[in-house]
Scaffold this motif. Sequence first.
Motif, PDB file in Angstrom:
ATOM      1  N   ARG A 174       0.867  -1.171   0.000  1.00 11.76           N
ATOM      2  CA  ARG A 174       0.000   0.000   0.000  1.00 11.76           C
ATOM      3  C   ARG A 174       0.906   1.223   0.000  1.00 11.76           C
ATOM      4  N   SER A 175       0.427   2.317  -0.544  1.00 14.11           N
ATOM      5  CA  SER A 175       1.228   3.539  -0.646  1.00 14.11           C
ATOM      6  C   SER A 175       0.629   4.618   0.229  1.00 14.11           C
ATOM      7  N   GLU A 176       1.496   5.312   0.969  1.00 17.15           N
ATOM      8  CA  GLU A 176       1.070   6.386   1.870  1.00 17.15           C
ATOM      9  C   GLU A 176       1.931   7.617   1.625  1.00 17.15           C
ATOM     10  N   PRO A 177       1.336   8.751   1.247  1.00 16.98           N
ATOM     11  CA  PRO A 177       2.122   9.991   1.128  1.00 16.98           C
ATOM     12  C   PRO A 177       2.381  10.594   2.509  1.00 16.98           C
ATOM     13  N   THR A 178       3.533  11.248   2.657  1.00 11.27           N
ATOM     14  CA  THR A 178       3.861  11.905   3.913  1.00 11.27           C
ATOM     15  C   THR A 178       3.590  13.397   3.831  1.00 11.27           C
ATOM     16  N   ARG A 179       3.272  13.971   4.977  1.00 15.42           N
ATOM     17  CA  ARG A 179       3.133  15.429   5.064  1.00 15.42           C
ATOM     18  C   ARG A 179       4.397  16.074   5.621  1.00 15.42           C
ATOM     19  N   SER A 180       5.221  15.288   6.299  1.00 10.75           N
ATOM     20  CA  SER A 180       6.435  15.795   6.935  1.00 10.75           C
ATOM     21  C   SER A 180       7.270  14.593   7.358  1.00 10.75           C
ATOM     22  N   LEU A 181       8.497  14.856   7.804  1.00  7.46           N
ATOM     23  CA  LEU A 181       9.331  13.771   8.315  1.00  7.46           C
ATOM     24  C   LEU A 181       8.689  13.135   9.543  1.00  7.46           C
ATOM     25  N   GLU A 182       8.079  13.962  10.388  1.00  5.36           N
ATOM     26  CA  GLU A 182       7.428  13.445  11.597  1.00  5.36           C
ATOM     27  C   GLU A 182       6.256  12.543  11.225  1.00  5.36           C
ATOM     28  N   HIS A 183       5.485  12.957  10.227  1.00  4.96           N
ATOM     29  CA  HIS A 183       4.377  12.124   9.764  1.00  4.96           C
ATOM     30  C   HIS A 183       4.896  10.813   9.190  1.00  4.96           C
ATOM     31  N   GLY A 184       5.991  10.879   8.445  1.00  5.59           N
ATOM     32  CA  GLY A 184       6.591   9.666   7.916  1.00  5.59           C
ATOM     33  C   GLY A 184       6.989   8.707   9.017  1.00  5.59           C
ATOM     34  N   ALA A 185       7.551   9.242  10.112  1.00 10.83           N
ATOM     35  CA  ALA A 185       7.924   8.397  11.248  1.00 10.83           C
ATOM     36  C   ALA A 185       6.700   7.723  11.854  1.00 10.83           C
ATOM     37  N   GLU A 186       5.592   8.452  11.960  1.00 11.92           N
ATOM     38  CA  GLU A 186       4.350   7.868  12.472  1.00 11.92           C
ATOM     39  C   GLU A 186       3.865   6.732  11.579  1.00 11.92           C
ATOM     40  N   LEU A 187       3.927   6.943  10.273  1.00 11.78           N
ATOM     41  CA  LEU A 187       3.513   5.906   9.331  1.00 11.78           C
ATOM     42  C   LEU A 187       4.404   4.666   9.447  1.00 11.78           C
ATOM     43  N   ALA A 188       5.695   4.879   9.671  1.00 10.56           N
ATOM     44  CA  ALA A 188       6.618   3.752   9.802  1.00 10.56           C
ATOM     45  C   ALA A 188       6.316   2.935  11.052  1.00 10.56           C
ATOM     46  N   ARG A 189       6.030   3.612  12.148  1.00 10.76           N
ATOM     47  CA  ARG A 189       5.704   2.883  13.382  1.00 10.76           C
ATOM     48  C   ARG A 189       4.408   2.087  13.208  1.00 10.76           C
ATOM     49  N   ALA A 190       3.430   2.689  12.547  1.00  8.35           N
ATOM     50  CA  ALA A 190       2.166   1.984  12.311  1.00  8.35           C
ATOM     51  C   ALA A 190       2.391   0.765  11.417  1.00  8.35           C
ATOM     52  N   ALA A 191       3.241   0.905  10.404  1.00  4.03           N
ATOM     53  CA  ALA A 191       3.550  -0.215   9.520  1.00  4.03           C
ATOM     54  C   ALA A 191       4.199  -1.356  10.301  1.00  4.03           C
ATOM     55  N   ALA A 192       5.147  -1.019  11.163  1.00  4.84           N
ATOM     56  CA  ALA A 192       5.823  -2.053  11.959  1.00  4.84           C
ATOM     57  C   ALA A 192       4.829  -2.786  12.855  1.00  4.84           C
ATOM     58  N   GLN A 193       3.914  -2.043  13.449  1.00  2.00           N
ATOM     59  CA  GLN A 193       2.909  -2.665  14.311  1.00  2.00           C
ATOM     60  C   GLN A 193       2.000  -3.598  13.526  1.00  2.00           C
ATOM     61  N   ALA A 194       1.796  -3.290  12.233  1.00  2.00           N
ATOM     62  CA  ALA A 194       0.948  -4.115  11.379  1.00  2.00           C
ATOM     63  C   ALA A 194       1.714  -5.273  10.737  1.00  2.00           C
ATOM     64  N   GLY A 195       2.999  -5.404  11.046  1.00  2.00           N
ATOM     65  CA  GLY A 195       3.807  -6.479  10.482  1.00  2.00           C
ATOM     66  C   GLY A 195       4.268  -6.219   9.072  1.00  2.00           C
ATOM     67  N   GLU A 196       4.258  -4.950   8.652  1.00  3.89           N
ATOM     68  CA  GLU A 196       4.680  -4.584   7.307  1.00  3.89           C
ATOM     69  C   GLU A 196       6.117  -4.061   7.309  1.00  3.89           C
TER      70      GLU A 196
END
Length: 295
Positions: free
Chosen positions: A37-59
Amino acid sequence: MDRRVALIVNPSSGGGRALKALPRVEARLRELGVPFRSEPTRSLEHGAELARAAAQAGEVAVALSGDGLVGALAGALRGVDGAVLGVVPGGRGNDFCRSSGIPQDPVAACDVLAHGVERDLDVGDVDGRTFIGIASLGFDSDANRIANEAPARLGNLVYVYGALRALAAWKPARFTIEVDGATRTFSGWSVAAANASAYGGGMFLAPGASLRDGLLDVVTTADIPKRRFAASLPKVFKGTHVDEPSVDVVRGREIRISADRPFTVYADGDPIGELPVVVRAVPAALKVLLPESPR
């Protein structure tokens, strides 16, 4: 090996390079049978949030971007059990890919997401903030600032442009560095703590640096005339500048750095701290997908 990928895209990275590459990257992942799945970032901080969520989902959290987002995602995933970082180059410099052996072509890099090997890599730490490439200051502080403000149309040339512009106004500084307890003071141009070998769009500042040795290569450049410094700059692209008498390289785990005037520390292309700072190597802090035969 079944992998699910969260493609974290920085739309502005590399003057829009990541966004332009996205359709081709998505097409290649479909060919390879990699769920994504593809997710656009709004900022570096937002990107970090997306990365943590991905890790929690096993991605696998995959940065489609330049080095700035790669460093931000490395910070988000550092020390997180089960988290894995992937990288598809989409910036101007892409120096993490250059240092680690990931292909510079974003479509070719997709094969690493499908078939690559998870490797434990070191990261660097500047007063609690993570970087994955090179943290530097002094002349580099001025050059980085100018490069970040330069027009996107310059592409990789922004780094050369930044260096040449910074050269005109530069005055030597007096630095004090302590590497694993050994202190040295010198007048000169710059100090860098390198976890990886390259920065600035292909400048091999620390050609001997390793992402897996638990150490940082500390590269210092002592005071020499501007003309000699400018003449040595092209050597950085081959890493042969380290043979110059003005350049010194040592390795260490903890580096304390101060100077006789303020400097911003830059790492992975972005500001990360202000002097004085403590820079540390953090061994095996991050799992990253790399080619089967990484550098």
